[in-house]
Design an enzyme around this catalytic site. Structure first.
Site, PDB file in Angstrom:
ATOM      1  N   ARG A   1       0.865  -1.195   0.000  1.00  0.00           N
ATOM      2  CA  ARG A   1       0.000   0.000   0.000  1.00  0.00           C
ATOM      3  C   ARG A   1       0.895   1.235   0.000  1.00  0.00           C
ATOM      4  NH1 ARG A   1      -2.763   2.877   4.821  1.00  0.00           N
ATOM      5  NH2 ARG A   1      -3.915   4.425   3.664  1.00  0.00           N
TER       6      ARG A   1
ATOM      7  N   GLU B   1      -7.073   8.368   6.663  1.00  0.00           N
ATOM      8  CA  GLU B   1      -7.330   8.981   7.970  1.00  0.00           C
ATOM      9  C   GLU B   1      -7.932  10.376   7.900  1.00  0.00           C
ATOM     10  OE1 GLU B   1      -4.107   8.696  10.731  1.00  0.00           O
ATOM     11  OE2 GLU B   1      -4.112   6.513  10.667  1.00  0.00           O
TER      12      GLU B   1
ATOM     13  N   TYR C   1      -4.084   1.350  15.759  1.00  0.00           N
ATOM     14  CA  TYR C   1      -2.894   1.557  16.590  1.00  0.00           C
ATOM     15  C   TYR C   1      -3.318   1.425  18.055  1.00  0.00           C
ATOM     16  CZ  TYR C   1      -0.368   3.185  12.435  1.00  0.00           C
ATOM     17  OH  TYR C   1       0.244   3.270  11.209  1.00  0.00           O
TER      18      TYR C   1
ATOM     19  N   ASN D   1      -7.176   1.790  10.139  1.00  0.00           N
ATOM     20  CA  ASN D   1      -5.819   1.871  10.680  1.00  0.00           C
ATOM     21  C   ASN D   1      -5.947   1.645  12.183  1.00  0.00           C
ATOM     22  OD1 ASN D   1      -5.252   2.598   8.078  1.00  0.00           O
ATOM     23  ND2 ASN D   1      -4.445   4.636   8.560  1.00  0.00           N
TER      24      ASN D   1
ATOM     25  N   HIS E   1      -2.917  10.899   0.950  1.00  0.00           N
ATOM     26  CA  HIS E   1      -2.311  10.682   2.268  1.00  0.00           C
ATOM     27  C   HIS E   1      -1.739  12.034   2.721  1.00  0.00           C
ATOM     28  CE1 HIS E   1      -0.819   7.255   4.985  1.00  0.00           C
ATOM     29  NE2 HIS E   1      -0.490   8.369   5.603  1.00  0.00           N
TER      30      HIS E   1
ATOM     31  N   GLU F   1      -3.474  -0.140   8.235  1.00  0.00           N
ATOM     32  CA  GLU F   1      -2.213   0.154   8.933  1.00  0.00           C
ATOM     33  C   GLU F   1      -2.264  -0.455  10.324  1.00  0.00           C
ATOM     34  OE1 GLU F   1      -0.985   4.305   9.215  1.00  0.00           O
ATOM     35  OE2 GLU F   1      -1.521   4.636   7.114  1.00  0.00           O
TER      36      GLU F   1
HETATM   37  C1  BGP Z   1      -0.841   7.067  10.862  1.00  0.00           C
HETATM   38  C2  BGP Z   1      -0.502   7.631   9.500  1.00  0.00           C
HETATM   39  C3  BGP Z   1       0.831   7.233   9.000  1.00  0.00           C
HETATM   40  C4  BGP Z   1       1.909   7.158  10.066  1.00  0.00           C
HETATM   41  C5  BGP Z   1       1.475   6.616  11.437  1.00  0.00           C
HETATM   42  C6  BGP Z   1       2.363   7.023  12.588  1.00  0.00           C
HETATM   43  O1  BGP Z   1      -1.749   7.922  11.490  1.00  0.00           O
HETATM   44  O2  BGP Z   1      -1.475   7.235   8.538  1.00  0.00           O
HETATM   45  O3  BGP Z   1       1.152   8.079   7.941  1.00  0.00           O
HETATM   46  O4  BGP Z   1       2.577   8.334  10.144  1.00  0.00           O
HETATM   47  O5  BGP Z   1       0.175   7.009  11.786  1.00  0.00           O
HETATM   48  O6  BGP Z   1       1.951   8.265  13.107  1.00  0.00           O
HETATM   49  P1  BGP Z   1       2.884   9.429  13.651  1.00  0.00           P
HETATM   50  O7  BGP Z   1       3.901   9.714  12.610  1.00  0.00           O
HETATM   51  O8  BGP Z   1       1.943  10.591  13.851  1.00  0.00           O
HETATM   52  O9  BGP Z   1       3.460   8.947  14.933  1.00  0.00           O
END
Ligand code: BGP
Length: 486
Positions: A112, A202, A332, A330, A156, A391
């Site tokens: 991706r 996002e 996290y 995504n 993006h 992600e």
């Molecule tokens: C997501 C984004 C990515 C990447 C990742 C880490 O939100 O889609 O592009 O950057 O997070 O985030 P950060 O760089 O804000 O710590």
């Protein structure tokens, strides 16, 4: 000591199994059946990795590329933690062949990446720049020649600066129209080889951080009503892009969004909390995912916004709700731990204690169960049939050890735990079709510059040397076995 201990416990266990208490719960059966090789993913599961244009490409002044809001923002003193910018970044624009070889060596079958809007339309609208699109032609051909399926993201975060200057960026629906045209143009030219497109990456994040809180580009702090209107323009842009893709791309081209979903997790797994988490998922994502997937804003969202609610027409809602082929999420941190509540809106958000653990990035709270609950909620709340984890990954300190290797054990711990939970969701029926690990290699991490490293490959930004971290072996092993061990 050990003998006594185990004999006593074995007897207890024997008693429990006699009354059926050791039988596998239904949710665990898929996991147990695949032991000892680990918990298996479905065959055909798409293993991938992800990057984005501004974060890796560099070459910001080459082949007619226009400026983006991130060029301007990163060159504004005080905005980026380490005072860097992505003028060169990973120099991927020139090293893409080497990078495709790294992707291949990982063993993934999908990649991706994002297309930089200002390479293709330097001013956002108007005349296209064929040289800009050519870069993606070369990249796609190289991927396909190496047996890697391209998944392209159309936006993006690198909005053409010209649109920001002329119309106020996402504050104007002219940007939504321009995005639709750009999406149609790109997919018309690339859909002979690219079958899957993500519209926006996002939207929740780039809108709030960029237009609401002045943390990301373009660095604005809009009032609530203006922010809601800008968010409406963003989802309208998504809908217009979906329609343009249906009209101009090859038949069978698949399209969906990639959203940093407001990730809701029941604080404790009780039926009441699970129901409350469904409500919370719908309401806390009302401005993006709910309106896209339902074609309407929720009553609670409009009531809560009151006079600050966005202005919209029925026709716009229809465009925004254009059917898509998949939803990318995504994943996290767990963002909201939910407890049930009897009164409106039916849920409460539990506060995080200060001691809640996080990874190397402070915002990245550790909650592997997010990878279980999010797909389950997306399926339950909107009945989505095809979900991608667009992600998932973590930063880590990633020092080079005396032997020259990078032992990123914390990243491996993170990935293993999230993947175990993802497998559990799939075993219970969540229709997750693929997973893209963020990120292929260390890159320009927005406001953190090069301080935070999310890559599977470590990058020395002086020499541009890439070295595989231990997590490359971990991920390759997961892919080879199509399974993850606890
Ligand atoms: C997501 C984004 C990515 C990447 C990742 C880490 O939100 O889609 O592009 O950057 O997070 O985030 P950060 O760089 O804000 O710590």
């Amino acid at each position: 000591m050990l003998g006594k201990f185990s004999r006593r416990h074995l007897m207890q266990l024997a008693g429990l199994s006699g009354i059926g208490m050791l039988s596998q719960p239904a949710w665990a059966q898929g996991i147990a059946a695949d032991s000892p090789g680990g918990a298996h993913f479905p065959s055909g599961f798409v293993w991938g990795t992800a990057t984005s244009a501004y974060q890796i490409e560099g070459a910001v002044n080459e082949d007619g590329r226009g400026l983006s809001i991130w060029d301007t923002f990163s060159h504004t003193p005080g905005k980026i933690a380490d005072q860097t910018n992505a003028d060169r970044a990973n120099d991927h624009y020139h090293r893409y062949k080497e990078d495709v070889a790294l992707i291949k060596a990982l063993g993934v079958k999908a990649y991706r990446f994002s297309i930089a809007w200002p390479r293709v339309f330097p001013d956002g609208d108007g005349a296209p720049n064929p040289k800009g699109l050519d870069f993606y032609n070369r990249l796609i051909d190289e991927l396909l020649a190496n047996g890697i399926e391209p998944f392209a993201t159309l936006y993006h975060w690198d909005l053409p600066q010209s649109l920001q200057d002329r119309v106020g960026g996402w504050q104007s629906s002219k940007t939504s129209q321009a995005f639709g045209n750009y999406a149609g143009y790109v997919t018309e030219h690339l859909s002979d080889r690219v079958r899957n497109f993500f519209t926006l990456n996002e939207p929740g994040r780039f809108l709030n951080f960029g237009y609401g809180w002045a943390i990301d580009a373009p660095g604005l702090k809009l009032a609530t009503g203006e922010l809601n209107q800008a968010r409406h323009n963003v989802v309208l842009g998504h809908g217009l892009a979906v329609q343009a893709i249906r009209a101009r791309a090859r038949a069978g081209t698949r399209v969906g969004i990639a959203e940093n979903i407001a990730a809701c997790v029941p604080a404790i797994d009780t039926p009441e909390n699970v129901r409350a988490t469904e409500t919370a998922t719908r309401e806390l994502n009302a401005g993006i995912l709910s309106v896209i997937l339902e074609g309407k804003y929720t009553d609670h969202f409009l009531e809560f916004a009151g006079k600050d609610a966005p202005k919209f027409t029925a026709d716009e809602l229809k465009i925004i709700g254009s059917p898509t082929d998949f939803v990318g999420v995504n994943i996290y941190a767990p963002q909201f731990y939910i407890v049930a509540k009897d009164t409106k809106p039916g849920f409460d958000v539990a506060p995080f204690p200060a001691s809640f653990p996080h990874m190397n990035s402070e915002w990245l709270k550790v909650g592997p169960e997010t990878a279980y609950w999010v797909p389950r909620m997306v399926k339950k709340v909107w009945n989505v049939e095809n979900i991608y984890i667009s992600e998932n990954g973590t930063s880590s300190e990633d020092k080079i050890a005396a032997d020259g290797k990078v032992y990123d054990l914390d990243r491996i711990m993170f990935l293993r735990n999230y993947l175990v939970q993802l497998q559990r969701a799939i075993a219970e029926g969540a229709p997750v079709r693929g997973y893209f690990l963020w990120s292929l290699m260390d890159n320009f991490e927005w406001i953190f510059g090069f301080e935070k490293r999310f890559g599977l490959y470590r990058v020395d930004f002086e020499t541009q040397q890439r070295i595989p971290k231990l997590s490359v072996s971990f991920y390759r092993n997961v892919i080879e076995k199509n399974a993850v061990g606890a």
